[in-house]
Scaffold this active site. Structure first.
Site, PDB file in Angstrom:
ATOM      1  N   GLY A   1       0.827  -1.191   0.000  1.00 52.53           N
ATOM      2  CA  GLY A   1       0.000   0.000   0.000  1.00 52.53           C
ATOM      3  C   GLY A   1       0.864   1.244   0.000  1.00 52.53           C
TER       4      GLY A   1
ATOM      5  CE  LYS B   1      -3.347 -10.785   2.779  1.00 52.34           C
ATOM      6  NZ  LYS B   1      -4.013 -11.124   4.055  1.00 52.34           N
TER       7      LYS B   1
ATOM      8  CB  THR C   1      -3.109   2.222  -1.746  1.00 49.87           C
ATOM      9  OG1 THR C   1      -2.407   2.153  -0.498  1.00 49.87           O
ATOM     10  CG2 THR C   1      -2.957   3.605  -2.329  1.00 49.87           C
TER      11      THR C   1
ATOM     12  CD  GLN D   1     -14.798   5.628  -4.561  1.00 49.31           C
ATOM     13  OE1 GLN D   1     -15.571   6.482  -4.146  1.00 49.31           O
ATOM     14  NE2 GLN D   1     -15.222   4.497  -5.098  1.00 49.31           N
TER      15      GLN D   1
ATOM     16  N   GLY E   1      -9.168  11.340  -1.716  1.00 47.40           N
ATOM     17  CA  GLY E   1      -7.972  12.095  -2.024  1.00 47.40           C
ATOM     18  C   GLY E   1      -7.019  12.166  -0.855  1.00 47.40           C
TER      19      GLY E   1
ATOM     20  CD  GLU F   1     -12.981  13.359   1.016  1.00 47.13           C
ATOM     21  OE1 GLU F   1     -12.674  12.718   2.032  1.00 47.13           O
ATOM     22  OE2 GLU F   1     -12.625  13.028  -0.129  1.00 47.13           O
TER      23      GLU F   1
ATOM     24  CG  ASP G   1      -2.709 -10.907   7.244  1.00 39.82           C
ATOM     25  OD1 ASP G   1      -3.846 -11.194   7.643  1.00 39.82           O
ATOM     26  OD2 ASP G   1      -2.293 -11.201   6.108  1.00 39.82           O
TER      27      ASP G   1
ATOM     28  CG  HIS H   1     -17.266   5.518   3.740  1.00 36.48           C
ATOM     29  ND1 HIS H   1     -18.362   6.080   3.131  1.00 36.48           N
ATOM     30  CD2 HIS H   1     -16.201   6.283   3.379  1.00 36.48           C
ATOM     31  CE1 HIS H   1     -17.972   7.129   2.426  1.00 36.48           C
ATOM     32  NE2 HIS H   1     -16.670   7.277   2.554  1.00 36.48           N
TER      33      HIS H   1
ATOM     34  NE  ARG I   1     -14.981   9.285   5.666  1.00 37.58           N
ATOM     35  CZ  ARG I   1     -13.935   8.851   4.994  1.00 37.58           C
ATOM     36  NH1 ARG I   1     -13.127   7.949   5.534  1.00 37.58           N
ATOM     37  NH2 ARG I   1     -13.672   9.311   3.787  1.00 37.58           N
TER      38      ARG I   1
ATOM     39  CG  HIS J   1     -13.983   3.257   5.105  1.00 34.16           C
ATOM     40  ND1 HIS J   1     -13.702   2.845   3.815  1.00 34.16           N
ATOM     41  CD2 HIS J   1     -13.474   4.512   5.205  1.00 34.16           C
ATOM     42  CE1 HIS J   1     -13.067   3.807   3.164  1.00 34.16           C
ATOM     43  NE2 HIS J   1     -12.892   4.824   3.985  1.00 34.16           N
TER      44      HIS J   1
ATOM     45  CD  GLU K   1      -7.176   0.656   7.483  1.00 33.27           C
ATOM     46  OE1 GLU K   1      -8.276   0.346   7.964  1.00 33.27           O
ATOM     47  OE2 GLU K   1      -6.943   0.649   6.250  1.00 33.27           O
TER      48      GLU K   1
ATOM     49  NE  ARG L   1      -9.679   7.116   7.692  1.00 34.06           N
ATOM     50  CZ  ARG L   1      -9.991   7.312   6.422  1.00 34.06           C
ATOM     51  NH1 ARG L   1      -9.319   8.188   5.705  1.00 34.06           N
ATOM     52  NH2 ARG L   1     -10.972   6.645   5.846  1.00 34.06           N
TER      53      ARG L   1
ATOM     54  CG  LEU M   1      -4.650   8.014   0.377  1.00 35.61           C
ATOM     55  CD1 LEU M   1      -5.153   8.602  -0.938  1.00 35.61           C
ATOM     56  CD2 LEU M   1      -3.897   6.719   0.117  1.00 35.61           C
TER      57      LEU M   1
END
Length: 537
Positions: A18, A40, A48, A52, A54, A121, A216, A237, A286, A347, A371, A382, A388
């Site tokens: 990612g 894996k 990643t 959507q 940004g 957002e 993992d 989300h 959110r 999410h 993450e 968050r 990102l």
């Protein structure tokens, strides 16, 4: 289990492809380290690409915005559990991180006067989210980083699952045990291992995460002796495309930026869902929006609401949100003509492996970024598009921390690592686990339901040697679910993403994090539950 069939050596092993993992690998390579990336699936299989919205960043070319304002929005969304210093450091590093990403080939959407286009957002008080391909930012970030990695000749070990760390007698990490696609074990010796494995969305039946998001890294860290924190804060989300009753696995995301462009949430009667709920209305954080939708659905006895974006004509929607449009049309919905059916889905994990802004964990030789890590940036919820940003900044800083630790000679000598067999640990049936987690440990929780999850996992889990990828993943989900419900049961309040129906109010006495470690017998237990100060690492 026989001894591993092959060995390899590096200065740094990065687990995951990612944004955080690839950024770290590229920076480590620039610093002259021998790097090996393990994934894996194929290199393109990370989480990643599905992002959507940004990258939330203050670039300094808008006098109406500032780093301090971005930090304030982050702290407000985090429900009192963010670390202000961590937020300031990560957000302050944002412009350099985006510039570095663009120098590696990432192409962002342009606006007026030669500036990057920006949207707004949920939880943001300014237009500061830069994006690529309209609503395909993650895909562009992944493309650029993969291309740079291949051009930079960063070696990648694809289709190999990380099973456990190798450790010295003193408990220091000195490598990684992996399995190939056929279950053949191998050993990667290295004085530093960076976990960048992404999230834990596969704990639930419906999620925005791909199939690889099986926690993992959380399980590997716990078995290595590292603490995890804030696992009870799982962000749902609010607007995931509803594709029918019983939807399972990765569900298409309807980016929050659609609401940033004026779309509103309505119920089946056409009434506004967010009216009177929050000052920011449909652009509330959110956790607030997801909880409001969940309450409305419970009142109506329904399983989805609608996102009305019909004020955007088809050409505008196609230009700005091509990914969302394609998913909607595939489901038989034209968003320019009719509201989009949506519902919340798992999410993002706001918690994870306790680490600093430089990726260091309390276990020497073990680092975490992205993450999977808990840096203190996100707190109880968050802020949109901060993920990102965190991956870019902490991935870079983690590589620099590894280089510094190697130069100082503080990491373990890999030849001291014990070459242990694959571990034998409890593994529960995945379908059973996902059903009880979705029913009792999602947005609305209570003590009785969390106890049910624990009982079901205790009854269904069977000790198995981790000899296949499926067993590794199911064991990680089992251990992470147990850790999550232990924290969720202990936090007797509602805060951020953690909503307790039996304790609906915020309790000021709970304005601190909860850490989990494993007991010697491998059971998750609270570690100094009242003493983890905000941002401690």
């Amino acid at each position: 289990m026989t001894s591993p069939c092959w060995k390899a050596h590096a200065d740094l092993v990065v687990v995951g492809t990612g944004v955080a993992g690839l950024t770290a690998a590229l920076r480590a390579r620039e610093l002259g380290l021998r790097v090996l990336v393990v994934t894996k699936e194929a290199a393109e299989g990370g989480n990643t690409r599905w992002a959507q919205g940004g990258v939330a960043v203050v670039l300094g070319d808008d006098s109406a915005d500032s780093v301090d304002r971005h930090v304030a929005d982050t702290l407000a969304a985090g429900g009192g559990l963010c670390d202000a210093d961590t937020a300031a450091r990560i957000i302050g590093d944002g412009p350099a991180a985006v510039a570095r990403l663009r120098s590696r080939g990432a192409v962002f959407d342009m606006g007026d006067a030669g500036r990057l286009a920006r949207t707004r957002e949920g939880g943001h008080t300014a237009f500061r989210v830069v994006h690529a391909g309209g609503d395909a930012t993650g895909a562009e970030v992944e493309r650029a980083l993969l291309a740079a990695s291949r051009d930079g000749r960063v070696p990648m070990l694809e289709h190999h699952v990380a099973v456990d760390t190798l450790r010295t007698p003193a408990g220091e990490v000195a490598g990684l045990l992996v399995l190939d696609a056929s279950g053949v074990p191998g050993v990667l010796t290295a004085p530093a291992v960076l976990l960048a494995t992404g999230g834990l969305g596969q704990l639930y039946q419906a999620t925005t995460n791909p199939s690889v998001a099986t926690a993992d890294g959380v399980a590997i860290a716990l078995r290595s002796g590292a603490p995890v924190a804030d696992l009870e804060f799982v962000q749902f989300h609010p607007t995931v495309l509803y594709t029918g009753e019983g939807a399972r696995g990765r569900c298409p995301l309807v980016t929050e930026a659609v609401r940033g462009e004026g779309a509103v949430l309505v119920d089946s009667r056409g009434l506004r869902v967010m009216a009177g709920v929050h000052p920011l209305g449909d652009l509330a954080p959110r956790d607030v929006v997801s909880a409001a939708i969940t309450r409305r659905l419970a009142e109506l006895g329904e399983d989805h609401v609608f996102l009305d974006a019909t004020h955007l004509d088809r050409p505008t929607f196609r230009r700005r949100f091509p990914t969302v449009l394609a998913a909607c049309l595939a489901a038989g919905v034209d968003p320019s003509a009719a509201p989009i059916p949506v519902s919340p889905a798992a999410h993002f994990s706001c918690g994870g492996v306790v680490s600093t802004v430089d990726g260091r964990t309390p276990v020497r030789g073990l680092y975490a970024a992205g993450e999977v890590a808990r840096t203190g940036l996100h707190g109880a919820n968050r802020l949109a598009s901060n993920s990102l940003l965190e991956g870019l900044v902490v991935g870079t800083r983690a590589a620099e921390a590894v280089a510094a630790d190697l130069a100082l000679g503080v990491l373990a000598e890999p030849r001291l690592a014990a070459c242990q067999p694959v571990p034998t640990v409890p593994v529960a049936d995945r379908d059973t686990l996902q059903r009880v987690m979705s029913r009792y440990a999602a947005i609305g929780r209570d003590g009785e339901g969390l106890a049910v999850v624990g009982s079901v996992l205790d009854v269904s889990a069977v000790d198995r040697p981790l000899e296949t990828r499926a067993l590794v993943e199911d064991a990680a989900l089992t251990l992470t679910a147990r850790a999550l419900i232990a924290a969720a049961a202990a936090r007797t309040e509602s805060r951020g993403c953690h909503v307790r129906d039996d304790f609906p109010a915020v309790d000021p006495d709970w304005a601190h994090g909860l850490t989990i470690r494993l007991t010697p017998s491998g059971q998750p237990m609270l570690d100094r539950p009242a003493l983890l100060a905000r941002g401690a690492a």
